[in-house]
Design a protein around this motif. Structure first.
Motif, PDB file in Angstrom:
ATOM      1  N   TRP A 133     -57.204 -10.135-110.103  1.00  0.00           N
ATOM      2  CA  TRP A 133     -57.292 -11.383-110.860  1.00  0.00           C
ATOM      3  C   TRP A 133     -56.041 -11.516-111.712  1.00  0.00           C
ATOM      4  CZ3 TRP A 133     -59.951 -15.590-110.371  1.00  0.00           C
ATOM      5  CH2 TRP A 133     -59.912 -16.531-111.362  1.00  0.00           C
ATOM      6  N   PRO A 134     -55.412 -12.654-111.820  1.00  0.00           N
ATOM      7  CA  PRO A 134     -55.816 -13.897-111.182  1.00  0.00           C
ATOM      8  C   PRO A 134     -55.390 -13.932-109.720  1.00  0.00           C
ATOM      9  CG  PRO A 134     -53.850 -14.271-112.470  1.00  0.00           C
ATOM     10  CD  PRO A 134     -54.253 -12.823-112.687  1.00  0.00           C
ATOM     11  N   LEU A 135     -56.121 -14.705-108.963  1.00  0.00           N
ATOM     12  CA  LEU A 135     -55.792 -14.873-107.556  1.00  0.00           C
ATOM     13  C   LEU A 135     -54.532 -15.712-107.415  1.00  0.00           C
ATOM     14  CD1 LEU A 135     -59.334 -15.743-106.154  1.00  0.00           C
ATOM     15  CD2 LEU A 135     -58.111 -13.592-105.915  1.00  0.00           C
ATOM     16  N   ARG A 136     -53.795 -15.476-106.359  1.00  0.00           N
ATOM     17  CA  ARG A 136     -52.655 -16.334-106.052  1.00  0.00           C
ATOM     18  C   ARG A 136     -53.194 -17.690-105.606  1.00  0.00           C
ATOM     19  NH1 ARG A 136     -49.579 -14.235-101.154  1.00  0.00           N
ATOM     20  NH2 ARG A 136     -51.623 -14.704-100.415  1.00  0.00           N
ATOM     21  N   PRO A 137     -52.452 -18.758-105.867  1.00  0.00           N
ATOM     22  CA  PRO A 137     -52.874 -20.051-105.324  1.00  0.00           C
ATOM     23  C   PRO A 137     -52.962 -19.944-103.803  1.00  0.00           C
ATOM     24  CG  PRO A 137     -51.101 -20.336-106.892  1.00  0.00           C
ATOM     25  CD  PRO A 137     -51.253 -18.860-106.656  1.00  0.00           C
TER      26      PRO A 137
ATOM     27  N   ASP B  30     -55.266 -18.182-102.083  1.00  0.00           N
ATOM     28  CA  ASP B  30     -55.999 -17.016-101.589  1.00  0.00           C
ATOM     29  C   ASP B  30     -57.363 -17.389-101.009  1.00  0.00           C
ATOM     30  OD1 ASP B  30     -54.054 -15.133-102.037  1.00  0.00           O
ATOM     31  OD2 ASP B  30     -54.972 -14.291-103.828  1.00  0.00           O
ATOM     32  N   GLN B  31     -58.117 -18.172-101.750  1.00  0.00           N
ATOM     33  CA  GLN B  31     -59.452 -18.559-101.271  1.00  0.00           C
ATOM     34  C   GLN B  31     -59.352 -19.383 -99.999  1.00  0.00           C
ATOM     35  OE1 GLN B  31     -61.642 -16.301-102.750  1.00  0.00           O
ATOM     36  NE2 GLN B  31     -63.008 -17.995-102.415  1.00  0.00           N
ATOM     37  N   LEU B  32     -58.408 -20.322 -99.976  1.00  0.00           N
ATOM     38  CA  LEU B  32     -58.224 -21.158 -98.794  1.00  0.00           C
ATOM     39  C   LEU B  32     -57.857 -20.307 -97.580  1.00  0.00           C
ATOM     40  CD1 LEU B  32     -58.034 -23.939 -97.470  1.00  0.00           C
ATOM     41  CD2 LEU B  32     -55.679 -24.081 -98.308  1.00  0.00           C
TER      42      LEU B  32
ATOM     43  N   LYS C 294     -58.540 -17.116 -97.109  1.00  0.00           N
ATOM     44  CA  LYS C 294     -59.694 -16.294 -96.745  1.00  0.00           C
ATOM     45  C   LYS C 294     -60.710 -17.114 -95.942  1.00  0.00           C
ATOM     46  CE  LYS C 294     -63.206 -13.313 -98.782  1.00  0.00           C
ATOM     47  NZ  LYS C 294     -63.738 -12.728-100.011  1.00  0.00           N
ATOM     48  N   ILE C 295     -61.037 -18.292 -96.429  1.00  0.00           N
ATOM     49  CA  ILE C 295     -61.985 -19.165 -95.730  1.00  0.00           C
ATOM     50  C   ILE C 295     -61.435 -19.548 -94.360  1.00  0.00           C
ATOM     51  CG2 ILE C 295     -63.039 -21.472 -95.757  1.00  0.00           C
ATOM     52  CD1 ILE C 295     -63.193 -21.107 -98.867  1.00  0.00           C
ATOM     53  N   SER C 296     -60.147 -19.877 -94.310  1.00  0.00           N
ATOM     54  CA  SER C 296     -59.528 -20.276 -93.045  1.00  0.00           C
ATOM     55  C   SER C 296     -59.525 -19.126 -92.039  1.00  0.00           C
ATOM     56  CB  SER C 296     -58.102 -20.769 -93.294  1.00  0.00           C
ATOM     57  OG  SER C 296     -58.131 -21.907 -94.129  1.00  0.00           O
ATOM     58  N   GLU C 297     -59.284 -17.910 -92.498  1.00  0.00           N
ATOM     59  CA  GLU C 297     -59.365 -16.742 -91.606  1.00  0.00           C
ATOM     60  C   GLU C 297     -60.788 -16.594 -91.066  1.00  0.00           C
ATOM     61  OE1 GLU C 297     -57.199 -14.744 -90.248  1.00  0.00           O
ATOM     62  OE2 GLU C 297     -55.445 -14.673 -91.548  1.00  0.00           O
TER      63      GLU C 297
ATOM     64  N   PHE D 158     -53.695 -21.706 -88.926  1.00  0.00           N
ATOM     65  CA  PHE D 158     -52.758 -21.816 -90.029  1.00  0.00           C
ATOM     66  C   PHE D 158     -53.419 -22.474 -91.232  1.00  0.00           C
ATOM     67  CE2 PHE D 158     -52.419 -25.737 -87.641  1.00  0.00           C
ATOM     68  CZ  PHE D 158     -52.451 -26.713 -88.617  1.00  0.00           C
ATOM     69  N   VAL D 159     -52.738 -22.369 -92.372  1.00  0.00           N
ATOM     70  CA  VAL D 159     -53.094 -23.071 -93.600  1.00  0.00           C
ATOM     71  C   VAL D 159     -51.878 -23.893 -93.966  1.00  0.00           C
ATOM     72  CG1 VAL D 159     -53.621 -22.814 -96.051  1.00  0.00           C
ATOM     73  CG2 VAL D 159     -54.642 -21.259 -94.415  1.00  0.00           C
ATOM     74  N   ASP D 160     -52.091 -25.141 -94.396  1.00  0.00           N
ATOM     75  CA  ASP D 160     -50.958 -25.894 -94.885  1.00  0.00           C
ATOM     76  C   ASP D 160     -51.285 -26.593 -96.190  1.00  0.00           C
ATOM     77  OD1 ASP D 160     -52.488 -27.950 -93.736  1.00  0.00           O
ATOM     78  OD2 ASP D 160     -50.793 -28.935 -92.819  1.00  0.00           O
TER      79      ASP D 160
END
Length: 103
Positions: free
Chosen positions: A8-12, A14-16, A18-21, A27-29
């Protein structure tokens, strides 16, 4: 315990990511103002690269002294499902906003 949580704190993003994986995405954009050097640098450090430029993505406004329209960079990061990074190769390097969701 009063120890510091190293996660913590998470990088901007990170959650996106993880969910995308978990959803088996390629990819994430994300979109960043062309003028936002701080955000561009930060996301490059997190593994994102400029995929393409979107002309006048951000509207400036009609009020006096409002900022002009501004282009955005579509920044992408390939995920584990795309080990060769094929999702990072754009057909066109510069597009208009109305081309974003057209096939």
């Amino acid at each position: 315990s009063s120890g510091i949580n190293a996660e913590w704190p998470l990088r901007p993003g990170d959650q996106l990511e993880k969910i995308s994986e978990n959803q088996k995405c390629y990819f994430v954009d994300l979109f960043v103002r062309v003028s936002n050097d701080v955000a561009k640098g930060m996301y490059k450090n997190f593994g994102y690269s400029v995929y393409r430029q979107i002309v006048e993505y951000y509207a400036g406004g009609n009020a006096p002294h409002s900022p002009p329209d501004e282009d955005a960079y579509d920044m992408r990061k390939a995920l584990s499902r795309d080990p060769e990074g094929k999702s990072l190769i754009a057909k066109k390097k510069v597009i208009k906003t109305n081309e974003l969701f057209s096939n």
